[in-house]
Scaffold this motif. Structure first.
Motif, PDB file in Angstrom:
ATOM      1  N   HIS A 198      -0.630  20.816  25.450  1.00  9.36           N
ATOM      2  CA  HIS A 198       0.636  20.271  24.860  1.00  9.36           C
ATOM      3  C   HIS A 198       0.181  19.502  23.720  1.00  9.36           C
ATOM      4  O   HIS A 198      -0.788  18.463  23.649  1.00  9.36           O
ATOM      5  CB  HIS A 198       1.403  19.522  25.782  1.00  9.36           C
ATOM      6  N   THR A 199       0.991  19.499  22.544  1.00  8.14           N
ATOM      7  CA  THR A 199       0.878  18.359  21.382  1.00  8.14           C
ATOM      8  C   THR A 199       2.017  17.430  21.505  1.00  8.14           C
ATOM      9  O   THR A 199       3.215  18.127  21.429  1.00  8.14           O
ATOM     10  CB  THR A 199       0.948  19.317  20.299  1.00  8.14           C
ATOM     11  N   MET A 200       1.794  16.345  21.656  1.00  5.05           N
ATOM     12  CA  MET A 200       2.855  15.221  21.578  1.00  5.05           C
ATOM     13  C   MET A 200       3.090  15.071  20.046  1.00  5.05           C
ATOM     14  O   MET A 200       2.515  14.437  19.429  1.00  5.05           O
ATOM     15  CB  MET A 200       2.840  14.017  22.378  1.00  5.05           C
ATOM     16  N   MET A 201       4.496  15.269  19.535  1.00  7.07           N
ATOM     17  CA  MET A 201       4.889  15.138  18.242  1.00  7.07           C
ATOM     18  C   MET A 201       5.198  13.566  18.037  1.00  7.07           C
ATOM     19  O   MET A 201       4.842  12.988  17.003  1.00  7.07           O
ATOM     20  CB  MET A 201       6.253  15.947  17.770  1.00  7.07           C
ATOM     21  N   PHE A 202       5.895  13.023  19.106  1.00  2.00           N
ATOM     22  CA  PHE A 202       6.294  11.855  18.810  1.00  2.00           C
ATOM     23  C   PHE A 202       6.707  11.121  20.306  1.00  2.00           C
ATOM     24  O   PHE A 202       7.343  11.847  21.034  1.00  2.00           O
ATOM     25  CB  PHE A 202       7.870  11.579  17.897  1.00  2.00           C
ATOM     26  N   ASN A 203       6.642   9.993  20.425  1.00  2.00           N
ATOM     27  CA  ASN A 203       6.842   9.205  21.749  1.00  2.00           C
ATOM     28  C   ASN A 203       8.184   8.126  21.514  1.00  2.00           C
ATOM     29  O   ASN A 203       7.582   7.239  21.168  1.00  2.00           O
ATOM     30  CB  ASN A 203       5.925   8.465  22.569  1.00  2.00           C
ATOM     31  N   PRO A 204       9.249   8.370  21.755  1.00  2.00           N
ATOM     32  CA  PRO A 204      10.324   7.387  21.649  1.00  2.00           C
ATOM     33  C   PRO A 204      10.388   6.320  22.774  1.00  2.00           C
ATOM     34  O   PRO A 204      11.108   5.303  22.369  1.00  2.00           O
ATOM     35  CB  PRO A 204      11.636   8.221  21.762  1.00  2.00           C
ATOM     36  N   LYS A 205       9.417   6.559  23.772  1.00  3.17           N
ATOM     37  CA  LYS A 205       9.298   5.332  24.962  1.00  3.17           C
ATOM     38  C   LYS A 205      10.392   5.758  25.942  1.00  3.17           C
ATOM     39  O   LYS A 205      10.330   5.138  26.790  1.00  3.17           O
ATOM     40  CB  LYS A 205       9.100   4.192  24.277  1.00  3.17           C
ATOM     41  N   TYR A 206      11.689   6.175  25.261  1.00  5.43           N
ATOM     42  CA  TYR A 206      12.547   6.208  26.361  1.00  5.43           C
ATOM     43  C   TYR A 206      13.198   7.535  26.608  1.00  5.43           C
ATOM     44  O   TYR A 206      12.604   8.631  25.938  1.00  5.43           O
ATOM     45  CB  TYR A 206      13.829   5.464  25.816  1.00  5.43           C
ATOM     46  N   GLU A 207      13.923   7.927  27.730  1.00  2.00           N
ATOM     47  CA  GLU A 207      14.222   9.114  28.059  1.00  2.00           C
ATOM     48  C   GLU A 207      15.078   9.760  26.877  1.00  2.00           C
ATOM     49  O   GLU A 207      15.824   9.127  26.252  1.00  2.00           O
ATOM     50  CB  GLU A 207      15.089   8.996  29.452  1.00  2.00           C
ATOM     51  N   SER A 208      14.668  11.032  26.937  1.00  2.00           N
ATOM     52  CA  SER A 208      15.502  12.061  26.081  1.00  2.00           C
ATOM     53  C   SER A 208      15.532  13.276  26.677  1.00  2.00           C
ATOM     54  O   SER A 208      14.646  13.881  26.972  1.00  2.00           O
ATOM     55  CB  SER A 208      14.634  11.985  24.813  1.00  2.00           C
ATOM     56  N   ALA A 209      16.769  14.015  26.575  1.00  2.00           N
ATOM     57  CA  ALA A 209      17.029  15.082  27.319  1.00  2.00           C
ATOM     58  C   ALA A 209      17.645  16.213  26.528  1.00  2.00           C
ATOM     59  O   ALA A 209      18.051  17.364  26.799  1.00  2.00           O
ATOM     60  CB  ALA A 209      17.958  15.185  28.482  1.00  2.00           C
ATOM     61  N   ASN A 210      17.869  15.688  25.215  1.00  2.00           N
ATOM     62  CA  ASN A 210      18.493  16.872  24.304  1.00  2.00           C
ATOM     63  C   ASN A 210      17.794  16.782  22.774  1.00  2.00           C
ATOM     64  O   ASN A 210      17.295  15.725  22.598  1.00  2.00           O
ATOM     65  CB  ASN A 210      20.155  16.389  23.839  1.00  2.00           C
ATOM     66  N   MET A 211      17.701  17.927  22.314  1.00  2.00           N
ATOM     67  CA  MET A 211      17.202  18.160  20.997  1.00  2.00           C
ATOM     68  C   MET A 211      17.547  19.576  20.505  1.00  2.00           C
ATOM     69  O   MET A 211      17.960  20.447  21.014  1.00  2.00           O
ATOM     70  CB  MET A 211      15.676  18.047  21.271  1.00  2.00           C
ATOM     71  N   ILE A 212      17.742  19.556  19.116  1.00  2.00           N
ATOM     72  CA  ILE A 212      17.839  20.615  18.187  1.00  2.00           C
ATOM     73  C   ILE A 212      16.881  20.666  17.274  1.00  2.00           C
ATOM     74  O   ILE A 212      16.846  19.864  16.516  1.00  2.00           O
ATOM     75  CB  ILE A 212      19.420  20.676  17.973  1.00  2.00           C
ATOM     76  N   ILE A 213      16.705  21.972  16.711  1.00  2.00           N
ATOM     77  CA  ILE A 213      15.836  22.235  15.750  1.00  2.00           C
ATOM     78  C   ILE A 213      16.616  23.253  14.738  1.00  2.00           C
ATOM     79  O   ILE A 213      16.702  24.400  15.181  1.00  2.00           O
ATOM     80  CB  ILE A 213      14.353  22.626  15.916  1.00  2.00           C
ATOM     81  N   GLU A 214      16.666  22.928  13.534  1.00  2.00           N
ATOM     82  CA  GLU A 214      17.398  23.712  12.627  1.00  2.00           C
ATOM     83  C   GLU A 214      16.949  23.525  11.053  1.00  2.00           C
ATOM     84  O   GLU A 214      16.963  22.296  10.735  1.00  2.00           O
ATOM     85  CB  GLU A 214      18.707  24.113  12.688  1.00  2.00           C
ATOM     86  N   ASP A 215      16.342  24.506  10.324  1.00  2.00           N
ATOM     87  CA  ASP A 215      15.813  24.096   8.861  1.00  2.00           C
ATOM     88  C   ASP A 215      15.000  23.086   8.907  1.00  2.00           C
ATOM     89  O   ASP A 215      14.953  22.193   7.925  1.00  2.00           O
ATOM     90  CB  ASP A 215      17.111  24.031   8.064  1.00  2.00           C
ATOM     91  N   ASP A 216      13.802  23.112   9.768  1.00  2.00           N
ATOM     92  CA  ASP A 216      12.914  22.096   9.860  1.00  2.00           C
ATOM     93  C   ASP A 216      13.519  20.661  10.096  1.00  2.00           C
ATOM     94  O   ASP A 216      12.638  19.543   9.982  1.00  2.00           O
ATOM     95  CB  ASP A 216      11.998  21.977   8.365  1.00  2.00           C
ATOM     96  N   VAL A 217      14.803  20.568  10.581  1.00  2.00           N
ATOM     97  CA  VAL A 217      15.296  19.020  10.831  1.00  2.00           C
ATOM     98  C   VAL A 217      15.078  19.138  12.489  1.00  2.00           C
ATOM     99  O   VAL A 217      15.637  20.131  13.083  1.00  2.00           O
ATOM    100  CB  VAL A 217      16.659  18.801  10.365  1.00  2.00           C
ATOM    101  N   ILE A 218      14.463  18.102  13.185  1.00  2.00           N
ATOM    102  CA  ILE A 218      14.399  18.161  14.451  1.00  2.00           C
ATOM    103  C   ILE A 218      15.398  16.719  14.892  1.00  2.00           C
ATOM    104  O   ILE A 218      14.999  15.826  14.415  1.00  2.00           O
ATOM    105  CB  ILE A 218      13.124  17.650  14.928  1.00  2.00           C
ATOM    106  N   LEU A 219      16.354  17.145  15.736  1.00  2.00           N
ATOM    107  CA  LEU A 219      17.318  16.077  15.932  1.00  2.00           C
ATOM    108  C   LEU A 219      17.243  15.653  17.455  1.00  2.00           C
ATOM    109  O   LEU A 219      17.812  16.730  18.171  1.00  2.00           O
ATOM    110  CB  LEU A 219      18.623  16.199  15.568  1.00  2.00           C
ATOM    111  N   SER A 220      16.773  14.573  18.021  1.00  2.00           N
ATOM    112  CA  SER A 220      16.958  14.301  19.360  1.00  2.00           C
ATOM    113  C   SER A 220      17.691  12.947  19.552  1.00  2.00           C
ATOM    114  O   SER A 220      18.168  12.388  18.691  1.00  2.00           O
ATOM    115  CB  SER A 220      15.632  14.180  19.907  1.00  2.00           C
ATOM    116  N   ALA A 221      17.749  12.705  20.730  1.00  2.00           N
ATOM    117  CA  ALA A 221      18.495  11.337  21.255  1.00  2.00           C
ATOM    118  C   ALA A 221      17.956  10.407  22.353  1.00  2.00           C
ATOM    119  O   ALA A 221      17.232  11.231  23.030  1.00  2.00           O
ATOM    120  CB  ALA A 221      20.172  11.688  21.186  1.00  2.00           C
TER     121      ALA A 221
END
Length: 426
Positions: free
Chosen positions: A335-358
């Protein structure tokens, strides 16, 4: 990072028009004016990476696709053809406040659901009909009669926002229910349709979870698939990889004794025989990157967001935003970790090279936390939109024809709050 207001044009005219209907009552309940609802412009605010605004006053915008939006409120359902600016199509629907799911299909058909019933409109809401789901054996799948009539559960409510894919030239609608948090106990299922919502069937049914059953229920009343030993509390995400022609699903929520609820599954659909073949790839405890959500595929590669929690396993928690070859999902060393926000995240969408999570608000110091990359993971930023209070962003929808992602802002975690629109900056 801080946000700033770049426009302030909020008007109360639409709010007055929409809420004034509270004084218009018929024998059947509240009705709305027959004229179109005109949405007011909302405050548009800005971060370094995106603009954002709340949905305008009017119907609750539950889903979007292209220039269309489906909404509900005050005993009616609505369809917009200009991204929520006006609502020329409407219909009385007394149970509107209990809508938990909707999807606009490529044909224009709209599938929507209350807590226990599924509906289809094929004519821009002029009419709608109930759809009876078909069980694994082809029989009618009838929701249980709840012991508490006020707690029928959420049979069709998803946590993710994208549910349609082109599979060998046919649009498939596939989604799973995020349930057993509010509203009562229900079975956990993955649903699908291959005919624009005319027929909806169960693709996979999880087993009888001993923890999430109706209080006071007897053994014969236990909910779930008696023939499946794999149990889950709910489904976090279902997504399709066109390179493999396969679907992936991940579930939550914890490990309870020797029972795991966190799984990854891979399913393939045989259109000729209308049948599914599912395999469980991983079953783990909750302190794991496999307790996750936000599954996406880009050029055949698998992306997801980790929701690890609990006091089991190695600390700190195994969190982050990851990607890998789908064949390597069970092998953490690949696995490659792209980023660690340190807090729980269970949603993400990727479109047109934009990655949006929360962020998951109850477990984060952020009030309303967003994670964003506008260059496909080369650089990252996090923002706390504090003005909204404790909100968890969920149900991310792809950008509409005006370039805005649609996101639920759920109060604390899962109670319906507001709708937010986000537009990435170039």
């Amino acid at each position: 990072m801080k946000s700033k207001t770049i426009a302030n044009s909020l008007s109360s005219s639409t709010r007055r028009q929409f809420l004034a209907t509270a004084t218009a009552v018929t024998a059947g309940g509240l009705v709305l004016p027959s004229s179109e609802l005109h949405a007011a412009a909302s405050d548009i605010r800005s971060t370094d990476h995106f603009w954002y605004r709340l949905a305008p006053e009017g119907p609750y915008i539950d889903s979007q696709r292209g220039n269309k939006a489906f909404g509900f409120g005050l005993g009616k359902i609505y369809l917009s053809e200009d991204n929520g600016k006006t609502w020329p199509h409407e219909a009385v629907f007394r149970n509107a406040d209990n809508i938990t799911f909707s999807c606009i299909l490529s044909s224009g058909n709209i599938v929507f659901a209350t807590r226990t019933k599924l509906y289809l409109s094929t004519d821009n809401l002029k009419t709608h009909k109930q759809i009876i789901v078909k069980d694994l054996d082809g029989s009618d799948y009838i929701p249980h009669t709840p012991l508490d009539p006020n707690a029928p559960g959420w049979y069709f409510h998803p946590l993710d926002g994208e549910h349609t894919w082109d599979v060998d030239g046919t649009e498939m609608l596939v989604w799973g229910n995020y349930c057993n948090v509010l509203g009562g106990a229900v079975p956990v299922n993955i649903y699908y349709s291959t005919d624009q919502g005319e027929t909806v069937k169960i693709a996979y049914a999880f087993g009888k979870n001993p923890t999430f059953q109706q209080p006071g229920s007897k053994e014969q009343d236990r909910l779930g698939n008696a023939d499946n030993p794999v149990v889950a509390r709910h489904i976090h995400s279902v997504a399709y990889n066109p390179v493999e022609n396969a679907f992936y699903a991940c579930t939550g929520d914890h490990d309870r004794g020797d029972v795991h609820e966190c799984h990854w599954l891979r399913g393939t659909y045989d259109a000729a025989n209308d049948s599914w073949d599912w395999k469980v790839l991983v079953s783990v405890n909750s302190n794991s990157r496999f307790k996750s959500g936000g599954i996406n595929f880009v050029d055949g590669r698998l992306y997801w967001a980790a929701d690890a929690n609990g006091n089991n396993g190695t600390m700190p928690h195994d969190r982050g935003l990851f990607h890998c070859d789908p064949a390597d999902i069970a092998n953490v060393e690949k696995h490659t970790m792209m980023f660690n926000p340190k807090y729980e995240s269970a949603n993400m969408i990727i479109e047109d090279d934009v990655i949006l999570s929360a962020h998951y608000a109850p477990a984060s110091p952020y009030n309303t936390g967003f994670i964003v990359s506008t260059d496909m993971g080369k650089s990252w930023a996090q923002y706390d939109l504090k003005e909204f209070g404790k909100r968890s962003p969920t149900r991310f929808h792809k950008k509409n024809s005006d370039g805005w992602f649609r996101v639920d802002l759920r109060k604390v975690w899962i109670e319906r709050g507001e709708v937010l629109f986000i537009k990435p900056k170039p």
